[in-house]
Motif scaffolding. Structure first.
Motif, short mmCIF file in Angstrom:
data_model
loop_
_atom_site.label_atom_id
_atom_site.label_comp_id
_atom_site.label_asym_id
_atom_site.label_seq_id
_atom_site.Cartn_x
_atom_site.Cartn_y
_atom_site.Cartn_z
N LEU A 75 3.18 133.22 4.25
CA LEU A 75 4.63 133.47 4.15
C LEU A 75 4.92 134.80 3.47
CD1 LEU A 75 5.77 129.86 3.21
CD2 LEU A 75 6.08 131.01 5.43
N LEU A 76 4.17 135.12 2.42
CA LEU A 76 4.34 136.41 1.76
C LEU A 76 4.00 137.56 2.69
CD1 LEU A 76 2.96 135.60 -1.80
CD2 LEU A 76 5.31 136.25 -1.21
N GLU A 77 2.95 137.40 3.48
CA GLU A 77 2.57 138.44 4.44
C GLU A 77 3.66 138.61 5.51
OE1 GLU A 77 -0.89 139.21 7.76
OE2 GLU A 77 -1.43 138.12 5.94
N MET A 78 4.20 137.49 5.99
CA MET A 78 5.27 137.56 6.98
C MET A 78 6.50 138.27 6.41
SD MET A 78 7.27 134.41 8.93
CE MET A 78 5.75 133.49 9.04
N ARG A 99 15.28 139.99 6.67
CA ARG A 99 15.00 138.72 6.01
C ARG A 99 14.19 137.82 6.93
NH1 ARG A 99 19.94 136.65 2.53
NH2 ARG A 99 18.92 134.71 3.11
N VAL A 100 13.45 136.91 6.34
CA VAL A 100 12.71 135.89 7.08
C VAL A 100 13.26 134.53 6.65
CG1 VAL A 100 10.46 134.75 7.33
CG2 VAL A 100 10.59 137.24 7.26
N SER A 101 13.42 133.64 7.60
CA SER A 101 13.84 132.28 7.31
C SER A 101 13.10 131.36 8.27
CB SER A 101 15.36 132.13 7.49
OG SER A 101 15.76 130.80 7.25
N VAL A 102 12.21 130.53 7.73
CA VAL A 102 11.41 129.64 8.57
C VAL A 102 11.42 128.24 8.00
CG1 VAL A 102 9.87 131.42 9.50
CG2 VAL A 102 9.25 130.25 7.43
N ALA A 148 11.24 134.13 -1.78
CA ALA A 148 10.35 135.22 -2.19
C ALA A 148 11.11 136.54 -2.18
CB ALA A 148 9.14 135.32 -1.26
N VAL A 149 10.74 137.41 -3.10
CA VAL A 149 11.33 138.75 -3.20
C VAL A 149 10.20 139.75 -3.37
CG1 VAL A 149 13.53 137.94 -4.18
CG2 VAL A 149 11.63 138.51 -5.70
N PRO A 150 10.48 141.04 -3.10
CA PRO A 150 9.45 142.06 -3.34
C PRO A 150 9.03 142.03 -4.79
CG PRO A 150 11.26 142.96 -2.07
CD PRO A 150 11.69 141.60 -2.54
N PRO A 151 7.80 142.33 -5.05
CA PRO A 151 6.79 143.03 -4.25
C PRO A 151 5.92 142.12 -3.40
CG PRO A 151 6.00 142.84 -6.50
CD PRO A 151 7.36 142.20 -6.46
N TRP A 152 6.40 140.94 -3.04
CA TRP A 152 5.69 140.02 -2.15
C TRP A 152 4.34 139.59 -2.73
CZ3 TRP A 152 9.84 138.94 0.09
CH2 TRP A 152 10.69 139.89 0.64
N GLU A 153 4.36 139.25 -3.99
CA GLU A 153 3.17 138.77 -4.69
C GLU A 153 3.39 137.31 -5.07
OE1 GLU A 153 2.79 141.43 -7.98
OE2 GLU A 153 2.07 143.08 -6.72
N PRO A 154 2.32 136.58 -5.36
CA PRO A 154 2.48 135.18 -5.74
C PRO A 154 3.49 134.95 -6.85
CG PRO A 154 0.18 135.64 -5.34
CD PRO A 154 0.90 136.96 -5.26
N SER A 155 3.58 135.87 -7.79
CA SER A 155 4.52 135.70 -8.90
C SER A 155 5.98 135.89 -8.48
CB SER A 155 4.19 136.68 -10.02
OG SER A 155 4.30 138.02 -9.56
N SER A 156 6.22 136.36 -7.24
CA SER A 156 7.59 136.58 -6.77
C SER A 156 8.08 135.46 -5.87
CB SER A 156 7.70 137.93 -6.07
OG SER A 156 6.93 137.94 -4.88
N VAL A 157 7.44 134.28 -5.95
CA VAL A 157 7.82 133.12 -5.16
C VAL A 157 8.31 132.03 -6.09
CG1 VAL A 157 6.99 131.37 -3.54
CG2 VAL A 157 6.05 133.68 -3.44
#
Length: 139
Positions: A12-15, A23-26, A103-112
């Motif tokens: 999901l972070l990669e997407m 934006r992505v919404s899945v 999730a928000v940038p920088p798209w890292e695990p800590s940003s989820v």
């Protein structure tokens, strides 16, 4: 608490990263903990987020009739949304499910982060396990 596999979170972070600035919404789907091998240290019926449904599936029918054919009936009680410009929480534009993963940038695990319908932050447990193999039944 919301449980998600590490593989799904990373996908999901990669997407989200690849779709930026869009934006992505899945829709997300879960697998009961009892179906994992080896067994997870969770109650057997605990849902673990393991899969997502591609947002383009059924898009033309949704645009014309307002029906979402991309999500099988009874599935998708959670949703992932990316916010390239923030905020790091759900907004009124997000389609709420029982749980919303943001999730928000920088798209890292800590940003989820995970939230419920009331925008209350939930604990997000990342499970180091692969979902069970699925196959189409042959007749």
């Amino acid at each position: 608490m919301v449980h998600i596999t590490r593989g799904l979170r990373d996908a999901l972070l990669e997407m989200a990263s690849e779709s930026e600035p869009e934006r992505v919404s899945v829709v997300l789907a879960s697998t009961p903990a009892e179906e994992f091998e080896p067994a997870l240290a969770l109650d057997p019926e605990t849902p673990v987020l393991t899969h997502f449904y591609l947002p383009e599936t059924g898009g033309s029918v949704r645009a014309v009739f307002g029906m979402d054919l991309g999500t099988p009936a009874g599935r998708g009680r959670a949703r992932f949304v990316s916010h390239p410009q923030g905020p790091a929480e759900p907004t009124r534009e997000d389609d709420f499910a029982a749980a919303v993963i943001v999730a928000v940038p920088p798209w890292e695990p800590s940003s989820v982060a995970a939230f419920d319908r009331s925008h209350k932050r939930l604990s997000l447990d990342v499970v180091d396990a692969d979902p069970p193999n699925e196959s189409l039944a042959s007749e």
